[in-house]
Design an enzyme around this catalytic site. Structure first.
Site, PDB file in Angstrom:
ATOM      1  N   GLU A   1     -33.593 -77.220  44.775  1.00 35.59           N
ATOM      2  CA  GLU A   1     -33.626 -76.357  45.413  1.00 35.59           C
ATOM      3  C   GLU A   1     -31.959 -75.605  45.691  1.00 35.59           C
ATOM      4  O   GLU A   1     -31.482 -76.268  45.911  1.00 35.59           O
ATOM      5  CB  GLU A   1     -33.345 -76.869  47.179  1.00 35.59           C
ATOM      6  CG  GLU A   1     -35.199 -77.241  48.005  1.00 35.59           C
ATOM      7  CD  GLU A   1     -34.810 -77.003  49.202  1.00 35.59           C
ATOM      8  OE1 GLU A   1     -33.592 -77.539  49.904  1.00 35.59           O
ATOM      9  OE2 GLU A   1     -35.872 -77.460  50.504  1.00 35.59           O
TER      10      GLU A   1
ATOM     11  N   ASP B   1     -25.757 -74.284  58.495  1.00 35.92           N
ATOM     12  CA  ASP B   1     -25.594 -75.620  58.114  1.00 35.92           C
ATOM     13  C   ASP B   1     -24.850 -76.299  58.307  1.00 35.92           C
ATOM     14  O   ASP B   1     -23.784 -75.369  59.369  1.00 35.92           O
ATOM     15  CB  ASP B   1     -24.859 -75.461  56.193  1.00 35.92           C
ATOM     16  CG  ASP B   1     -26.544 -74.896  55.632  1.00 35.92           C
ATOM     17  OD1 ASP B   1     -27.799 -75.379  55.790  1.00 35.92           O
ATOM     18  OD2 ASP B   1     -25.933 -73.958  55.108  1.00 35.92           O
TER      19      ASP B   1
END
Length: 275
Positions: free
Chosen positions: A52, A63
């Site tokens: 990824e 995040d």
């Protein structure tokens, strides 16, 4: 070969080897373009099943601190969508055959141009896309574009997703379904949520695609636990923390992946083992 089929093959390969697929997230441009390229190459050469490649964005809502920091460093190095695509192209030119999924946020994709992004992503050698802030209900046109270019648009579900909605999302995802292990942001955790097994089982009952679990996996023991219930293990923050603090980021990344592959094998792990 289509990106969707290439991603499906990694799960088949891992299943034949009686293990979960190891999926590793690393942001393009951290701590700089050249280093991120070499780290990703090292991960691929060490056997990662899927990469990824993070596309840095100034407001990464999903995040935690580790990826936020890496994102800001990458942005300070002038990393952008065009450079992310160039990095994928360079990986392919240097012989990396591991499937690559671009993971980021919707805003930069819209700014780049959605059809242009899908076309260019496919031309550079990407196999799929993950956009955590793009609800499936709003992504039909984009999903059709991805299907036309044979790119896997991968959807996500969380423990808070009702079973019927999880079923609907599972029907539209391509390649695999990304299971967020907990309610919150990315980042290493001391332990995984006790209800993880029930969440995976609940989702398994309504999904016909491979299930890969991410968010919070940081130790070999945690990877082992996830591998026993899911088809794929996704790790990002722990890998970034290891490489970011290392004098030799590539060597640190390779050491990291070797420990994780041991965890996905059949050997017993010492209870005290950590990274």
């Amino acid at each position: 070969m289509s990106g969707i089929k290439r991603i499906a093959q990694i799960f088949e390969k891992a299943r034949n080897q009686q293990r979960a697929a190891l999926i590793l997230y690393y942001p393009a441009g951290y701590p700089d373009y050249a280093t991120s390229l070499e780290v990703l190459k090292g991960l691929a050469q060490s056997g990662a099943d899927l990469l990824e490649v993070g596309m840095p964005f100034s407001d990464p809502l999903a995040d935690g601190p580790t990826i936020q920091h890496a994102t800001q460093v990458a942005l300070s190095q002038r990393m952008n969508t065009r450079h992310c695509l160039a990095l994928v192209r360079e990986l392919r030119q240097q012989g990396v055959e591991t499937p690559v999924v671009l993971m980021g946020y919707l805003n930069p994709v819209m700014a780049y141009g959605m059809e242009r992004f899908v076309r260019d992503a496919r031309q550079t050698g990407a196999d799929g896309i993950i956009l955590p802030d793009f609800p499936p209900e709003e992504s039909a046109d984009f999903r059709a574009l991805c299907d036309a270019y044979e790119l896997a648009l991968i959807s996500l579900v969380s423990p808070a997703t009702p079973p019927e909605r999880a079923r609907q999302i599972a029907e539209t995802t391509r390649g695999f379904l990304y299971l967020i292990s907990l309610t919150g942001v990315t980042g290493a955790r001391e332990s995984l949520p006790p209800e993880l097994e029930a969440f995976v089982a609940r989702t398994r009952a309504v999904a016909r695609v491979p299930l890969a679990v991410g968010f919070g996996i940081s130790t070999p023991q945690q990877a082992r636990r996830v591998s026993q219930i899911a088809d794929g293990v996704i790790i990002g923050s722990a890998l970034i923390a290891q490489t970011g603090e290392a004098a030799n980021p590539v060597q640190a990344a390779v050491g990291f992946i070797q420990k994780m592959f041991t965890a996905l094998g059949k050997e017993e792990l010492p209870r005290s083992e950590s990274l």
